[in-house]
Design a protein around this motif. Structure first.
Motif, PDB file in Angstrom:
ATOM      1  N   CYS A 143       0.853  -1.193   0.000  1.00  0.00           N
ATOM      2  CA  CYS A 143       0.000   0.000   0.000  1.00  0.00           C
ATOM      3  C   CYS A 143       0.889   1.244   0.000  1.00  0.00           C
ATOM      4  N   SER A 144       1.244   1.705  -1.165  1.00  0.00           N
ATOM      5  CA  SER A 144       2.214   2.796  -1.291  1.00  0.00           C
ATOM      6  C   SER A 144       1.692   4.127  -0.765  1.00  0.00           C
ATOM      7  N   SER A 145       0.384   4.284  -0.639  1.00  0.00           N
ATOM      8  CA  SER A 145      -0.161   5.546  -0.142  1.00  0.00           C
ATOM      9  C   SER A 145      -0.207   5.612   1.390  1.00  0.00           C
ATOM     10  N   LEU A 146       0.058   4.494   2.072  1.00  0.00           N
ATOM     11  CA  LEU A 146       0.086   4.496   3.533  1.00  0.00           C
ATOM     12  C   LEU A 146       1.363   5.164   4.004  1.00  0.00           C
ATOM     13  N   ASP A 147       1.247   6.280   4.739  1.00  0.00           N
ATOM     14  CA  ASP A 147       2.455   6.962   5.190  1.00  0.00           C
ATOM     15  C   ASP A 147       2.563   7.081   6.704  1.00  0.00           C
TER      16      ASP A 147
ATOM     17  N   THR B 127       5.417  -0.389   1.604  1.00  0.00           N
ATOM     18  CA  THR B 127       4.474   0.718   1.776  1.00  0.00           C
ATOM     19  C   THR B 127       5.219   2.038   1.769  1.00  0.00           C
ATOM     20  N   GLY B 128       4.502   3.119   1.810  1.00  0.00           N
ATOM     21  CA  GLY B 128       5.094   4.454   1.872  1.00  0.00           C
ATOM     22  C   GLY B 128       5.217   4.960   3.306  1.00  0.00           C
TER      23      GLY B 128
ATOM     24  N   LYS C  99       6.131   6.357   6.798  1.00  0.00           N
ATOM     25  CA  LYS C  99       7.198   7.272   7.208  1.00  0.00           C
ATOM     26  C   LYS C  99       7.475   7.204   8.701  1.00  0.00           C
TER      27      LYS C  99
ATOM     28  N   CYS D  74      10.695  -0.283   2.993  1.00  0.00           N
ATOM     29  CA  CYS D  74      10.005   0.943   3.438  1.00  0.00           C
ATOM     30  C   CYS D  74      11.011   2.088   3.361  1.00  0.00           C
TER      31      CYS D  74
ATOM     32  N   ASN E 266      10.725   5.164   2.788  1.00  0.00           N
ATOM     33  CA  ASN E 266      10.341   6.464   3.352  1.00  0.00           C
ATOM     34  C   ASN E 266      10.379   6.494   4.869  1.00  0.00           C
TER      35      ASN E 266
END
Length: 66
Positions: free
Chosen positions: A5-9, A28-29, A31, A50, A52
């Protein structure tokens, strides 16, 4: 659960959760993941790729990191 889920930050782990399962945040994204004192284990590859992820604070009871 969140693998890929790349939009999960960001994610806050509820205190009732004592283990981060294997590959939970893989690719995932994410941070930042604040970890509470009741967290006991981080599964294998939980934060693999991960790129980010810039900060994490481990809990006082953390004893197993995969």
């Amino acid at each position: 659960m969140f693998k890929g889920c790349s939009s999960l930050d960001a994610f806050v782990i509820p205190e009732v959760i004592t283990e981060i399962p294997e590959s939970l945040f893989e690719n995932t994204g994410i941070k930042n993941v604040p970890m509470h004192d009741k967290l006991d284990k981080i599964g294998n590859k939980a934060f693999k790729n991960c790129d980010n992820l810039t900060e994490y604070k481990s809990g006082a009871k953390l004893r197993v990191v995969g």
